[in-house]
Design a protein around this motif. Structure first.
Motif, PDB file in Angstrom:
ATOM      1  N   PRO A  89       0.817  -1.227   0.000  1.00 38.16           N
ATOM      2  CA  PRO A  89       0.000   0.000   0.000  1.00 38.16           C
ATOM      3  C   PRO A  89       0.845   1.270   0.000  1.00 38.16           C
ATOM      4  O   PRO A  89       1.778   1.407   0.788  1.00 38.16           O
ATOM      5  N   GLU A  90       0.486   2.174  -0.877  1.00 33.18           N
ATOM      6  CA  GLU A  90       1.160   3.468  -0.911  1.00 33.18           C
ATOM      7  C   GLU A  90       0.416   4.508  -0.090  1.00 33.18           C
ATOM      8  O   GLU A  90       1.016   5.479   0.371  1.00 33.18           O
ATOM      9  N   THR A  91      -0.900   4.309   0.074  1.00 38.95           N
ATOM     10  CA  THR A  91      -1.708   5.225   0.876  1.00 38.95           C
ATOM     11  C   THR A  91      -2.444   4.431   1.947  1.00 38.95           C
ATOM     12  O   THR A  91      -2.534   3.195   1.883  1.00 38.95           O
ATOM     13  N   TRP A  92      -3.003   5.144   2.902  1.00 43.83           N
ATOM     14  CA  TRP A  92      -3.783   4.461   3.936  1.00 43.83           C
ATOM     15  C   TRP A  92      -5.092   3.907   3.377  1.00 43.83           C
ATOM     16  O   TRP A  92      -5.609   2.906   3.880  1.00 43.83           O
ATOM     17  N   ASP A  93      -5.620   4.517   2.325  1.00 41.48           N
ATOM     18  CA  ASP A  93      -6.786   3.933   1.657  1.00 41.48           C
ATOM     19  C   ASP A  93      -6.401   2.588   1.036  1.00 41.48           C
ATOM     20  O   ASP A  93      -7.170   1.610   1.133  1.00 41.48           O
ATOM     21  N   ASP A  94      -5.228   2.538   0.405  1.00 49.79           N
ATOM     22  CA  ASP A  94      -4.741   1.269  -0.136  1.00 49.79           C
ATOM     23  C   ASP A  94      -4.598   0.235   0.987  1.00 49.79           C
ATOM     24  O   ASP A  94      -4.941  -0.939   0.822  1.00 49.79           O
ATOM     25  N   TYR A  95      -4.089   0.676   2.098  1.00 47.19           N
ATOM     26  CA  TYR A  95      -3.858  -0.210   3.241  1.00 47.19           C
ATOM     27  C   TYR A  95      -5.175  -0.844   3.697  1.00 47.19           C
ATOM     28  O   TYR A  95      -5.248  -2.060   3.929  1.00 47.19           O
ATOM     29  N   ALA A  96      -6.225  -0.029   3.797  1.00 47.91           N
ATOM     30  CA  ALA A  96      -7.536  -0.546   4.201  1.00 47.91           C
ATOM     31  C   ALA A  96      -8.066  -1.560   3.186  1.00 47.91           C
ATOM     32  O   ALA A  96      -8.626  -2.600   3.553  1.00 47.91           O
ATOM     33  N   GLU A  97      -7.882  -1.251   1.903  1.00 46.39           N
ATOM     34  CA  GLU A  97      -8.344  -2.181   0.858  1.00 46.39           C
ATOM     35  C   GLU A  97      -7.633  -3.527   0.959  1.00 46.39           C
ATOM     36  O   GLU A  97      -8.271  -4.585   0.833  1.00 46.39           O
ATOM     37  N   GLN A  98      -6.334  -3.500   1.182  1.00 44.81           N
ATOM     38  CA  GLN A  98      -5.581  -4.747   1.287  1.00 44.81           C
ATOM     39  C   GLN A  98      -5.956  -5.518   2.547  1.00 44.81           C
ATOM     40  O   GLN A  98      -5.987  -6.747   2.555  1.00 44.81           O
ATOM     41  N   PRO A 100       2.616   4.185   4.669  1.00 43.14           N
ATOM     42  CA  PRO A 100       1.501   4.636   3.836  1.00 43.14           C
ATOM     43  C   PRO A 100       1.203   6.114   4.074  1.00 43.14           C
ATOM     44  O   PRO A 100       1.409   6.638   5.172  1.00 43.14           O
ATOM     45  N   GLN A 101       0.713   6.777   3.034  1.00 31.83           N
ATOM     46  CA  GLN A 101       0.476   8.213   3.088  1.00 31.83           C
ATOM     47  C   GLN A 101      -1.018   8.523   3.159  1.00 31.83           C
ATOM     48  O   GLN A 101      -1.847   7.796   2.619  1.00 31.83           O
ATOM     49  N   TRP A 102      -1.347   9.635   3.815  1.00 30.55           N
ATOM     50  CA  TRP A 102      -2.747  10.055   3.858  1.00 30.55           C
ATOM     51  C   TRP A 102      -3.158  10.746   2.567  1.00 30.55           C
ATOM     52  O   TRP A 102      -4.338  10.749   2.217  1.00 30.55           O
ATOM     53  N   GLN A 103      -2.195  11.296   1.849  1.00 32.34           N
ATOM     54  CA  GLN A 103      -2.472  11.918   0.556  1.00 32.34           C
ATOM     55  C   GLN A 103      -1.641  11.229  -0.515  1.00 32.34           C
ATOM     56  O   GLN A 103      -0.442  10.994  -0.307  1.00 32.34           O
ATOM     57  N   PRO A 104      -2.239  10.874  -1.664  1.00 38.87           N
ATOM     58  CA  PRO A 104      -1.461  10.237  -2.739  1.00 38.87           C
ATOM     59  C   PRO A 104      -0.249  11.075  -3.106  1.00 38.87           C
ATOM     60  O   PRO A 104      -0.347  12.309  -3.248  1.00 38.87           O
ATOM     61  N   GLY A 105       0.890  10.425  -3.226  1.00 37.18           N
ATOM     62  CA  GLY A 105       2.105  11.115  -3.587  1.00 37.18           C
ATOM     63  C   GLY A 105       2.785  11.844  -2.442  1.00 37.18           C
ATOM     64  O   GLY A 105       3.797  12.516  -2.648  1.00 37.18           O
ATOM     65  N   GLY A 106       2.223  11.714  -1.240  1.00 40.87           N
ATOM     66  CA  GLY A 106       2.793  12.396  -0.087  1.00 40.87           C
ATOM     67  C   GLY A 106       4.161  11.846   0.300  1.00 40.87           C
ATOM     68  O   GLY A 106       4.510  10.709  -0.039  1.00 40.87           O
ATOM     69  N   LYS A 107       4.912  12.636   1.000  1.00 40.07           N
ATOM     70  CA  LYS A 107       6.239  12.238   1.492  1.00 40.07           C
ATOM     71  C   LYS A 107       6.360  12.668   2.953  1.00 40.07           C
ATOM     72  O   LYS A 107       7.214  13.452   3.325  1.00 40.07           O
ATOM     73  N   VAL A 108       5.464  12.160   3.771  1.00 34.34           N
ATOM     74  CA  VAL A 108       5.433  12.519   5.184  1.00 34.34           C
ATOM     75  C   VAL A 108       5.593  11.247   6.013  1.00 34.34           C
ATOM     76  O   VAL A 108       4.849  10.288   5.835  1.00 34.34           O
ATOM     77  N   ALA A 109       6.561  11.253   6.896  1.00 35.37           N
ATOM     78  CA  ALA A 109       6.769  10.104   7.779  1.00 35.37           C
ATOM     79  C   ALA A 109       6.523  10.538   9.219  1.00 35.37           C
ATOM     80  O   ALA A 109       6.013  11.634   9.486  1.00 35.37           O
ATOM     81  N   SER A 110       6.881   9.694  10.148  1.00 32.72           N
ATOM     82  CA  SER A 110       6.707  10.022  11.550  1.00 32.72           C
ATOM     83  C   SER A 110       7.817   9.373  12.341  1.00 32.72           C
ATOM     84  O   SER A 110       8.675   8.665  11.794  1.00 32.72           O
ATOM     85  N   ASN A 111       7.798   9.615  13.626  1.00 34.03           N
ATOM     86  CA  ASN A 111       8.802   9.045  14.521  1.00 34.03           C
ATOM     87  C   ASN A 111       8.122   8.405  15.718  1.00 34.03           C
ATOM     88  O   ASN A 111       7.203   8.973  16.311  1.00 34.03           O
ATOM     89  N   TRP A 112       8.592   7.207  16.066  1.00 35.98           N
ATOM     90  CA  TRP A 112       8.063   6.503  17.233  1.00 35.98           C
ATOM     91  C   TRP A 112       9.249   6.097  18.107  1.00 35.98           C
ATOM     92  O   TRP A 112      10.029   5.234  17.743  1.00 35.98           O
ATOM     93  N   GLY A 113       9.372   6.758  19.233  1.00 39.14           N
ATOM     94  CA  GLY A 113      10.452   6.413  20.147  1.00 39.14           C
ATOM     95  C   GLY A 113      11.720   7.185  19.865  1.00 39.14           C
ATOM     96  O   GLY A 113      11.728   8.249  19.250  1.00 39.14           O
TER      97      GLY A 113
END
Length: 441
Positions: free
Chosen positions: A173-182, A298-311
């Motif tokens: 999945p490239e987006t979170w919508d893709d993630y839900a579909e899978q 996975p991104q919330w917007q198609p083509g996005g380049k936003v990540a996050s940090n955990w820990g």
């Protein structure tokens, strides 16, 4: 922790004129190694460091080889809650604190609010800031004050089972919508198998929401803005609620032996997680060796380049330490020494905070057999540069975390929805903040 002796310079209080006035007697004493000679030598300093990470004493030993006048004792007083409970108890008691301790990024604001952290700024080279990934330095500083030195981070990505994806025709999945579909596709094709487990974890929740743009806190002194149940949080809650209701994700507790076994045996086929997770997986999984791969979060917007940090953690010194200069030297070494920094990545799998290492193609390009020969660090390195530094944790983040976990557990058990849980957390945290003397807006 042992209080250091006064410095040689402070004890002797000699300036050049007085030394010359001492004449031959002073010279003889120095030559013979008498009291004045001993006073001019560096005094031995003892540092106590609290850290739960493996092999930390090994690197402290390397530090002591380079700084022989500083003795470092590393103590593991517990990991997670036990570590922080002991630190806070010592802060409250006004005694028993170490000189230096590991603190996670999400706990810095809490200890700052207690006025427990020392400002290392006067004891370090200002140019050191240029060595670190931008967002990590922003997280430990306030103006010219430096409340710790970044040590490792947790940039996030998607780890997934290539064999299961191939078996059931799933796409990465490239987006979170893709993630839900899978997730729905796998649940329908193979009941009892899940793309993921929605394990209640406050750290993971904050990290994934961080990527979505959630900014629940903004603190200025004793004024705090609290927006835990904003539109972003509610949208995120509804997204996961739909997957839970459709039984497209599981809701078992995380971090148990059974949970790791489910990742290993294919019950769960992906994990959106941080750069420190691969070492945990290698240590606890055998059946799935070589079957895992990494992909961008996975991104919330198609083509996005936003990540996050955990820990991720920093080395902070406490204001009660009588040897802040030496504490700063230790923290600087642990964070920036090239040999130590490479050791943490290659031997302990702590993801680096130094631009130099992130840009090292050989280091980041190292293939891992557990991941089918993939150089997974390249994925996490890309994510490291995509973390938005504007996220703030609360000055009482432990309380926030406990409320998230308690109320999410209730929702997962069927007591309302995740969106309802956010409302309950908002109400509880506002009351708590006011009780702590904050003005809430």
């Amino acid at each position: 922790m042992k209080t250091t002796l006064p410095s040689a310079l402070g004890r002797v209080l000699l300036n050049r004129r007085r030394l010359l006035q001492g004449g031959v007697a002073a010279g003889a004493a120095l030559a013979l190694g008498g009291p004045m000679g001993r006073a001019m030598a560096q005094d031995k300093v003892n540092l106590t460091v609290w850290a739960w990470t493996p092999k930390t004493q090994d690197m402290a030993n390397l530090f002591m080889q380079k700084y022989p006048h500083i003795s470092v004792t590393v103590e593991n007083v517990g990991q997670g809650a036990p570590h922080y409970v002991k630190l806070r108890n010592a802060v409250t008691a006004g005694t028993g604190l170490p000189d230096v301790a590991l603190i996670e990024f999400n706990s810095i604001s809490s200890f700052k609010a207690l006025n427990a952290l020392a400002d290392l700024g006067p004891h370090i080279d200002p140019a050191i800031a240029e060595k670190f990934i931008d967002w990590t330095w922003t997280s430990v500083t306030e103006g010219d004050k430096v409340y710790g030195l970044p040590w490792n981070t947790g940039p996030m990505a998607l780890l997934y089972r290539a064999d299961i994806f191939e078996q059931y025709g799933l796409t990465v999945p490239e987006t979170w919508d893709d993630y839900a579909e899978q997730a729905i596709k796998l649940a329908q094709a193979a009941p009892g198998k899940y793309l993921a487990d929605f394990a209640v974890d406050s750290g993971w929740t904050a990290a994934v929401l961080w990527q979505a743009g959630w900014r629940p806190f903004k603190t200025e002194g004793t004024n705090i803005q609290i927006r835990i149940n904003d539109e972003i949080a509610k949208s995120w809650a509804n997204y996961w609620q739909r997957l839970i209701d459709a039984k497209a994700v599981d809701t078992k507790p995380g971090w148990t032996t059974e949970w790791f076994a489910a990742l290993d045996d294919g019950t769960y086929s992906s994990w959106v997680t941080a750069a420190w997770a691969p070492v945990l997986m290698e240590q606890s999984m055998t059946k799935s060796f070589g079957k895992w791969r990494a992909a961008p979060m996975p991104q919330w917007q198609p083509g996005g380049k936003v990540a996050s940090n955990w820990g991720g953690t920093v080395f902070s010194a406490f204001s009660t330490s009588p040897q802040l200069k030496e504490a700063a030297e230790f923290a600087t070494f642990m964070s920036t020494d090239p040999e130590a920094a490479r050791f943490w990545l290659t031997d302990v799998f702590l993801f680096p905070v130094l631009d130099e290492l992130i840009e090292d193609e050989t280091l980041m390009g190292h293939p891992y057999e557990f991941y089918g020969g993939q150089a997974v660090n390249t994925i996490f390195a890309e994510a490291e540069a995509q973390v938005d530094p504007s996220f703030e944790f609360a000055p009482f983040q432990d309380y926030v975390n406990s409320q998230i976990e308690d109320n999410f557990a209730m929702a997962v058990a069927g007591n309302g929805t995740l969106a309802d849980a956010f409302d309950r957390v908002q109400d509880a945290v506002v009351i708590y903040a006011r009780d702590q003397g904050y003005t809430v807006t």
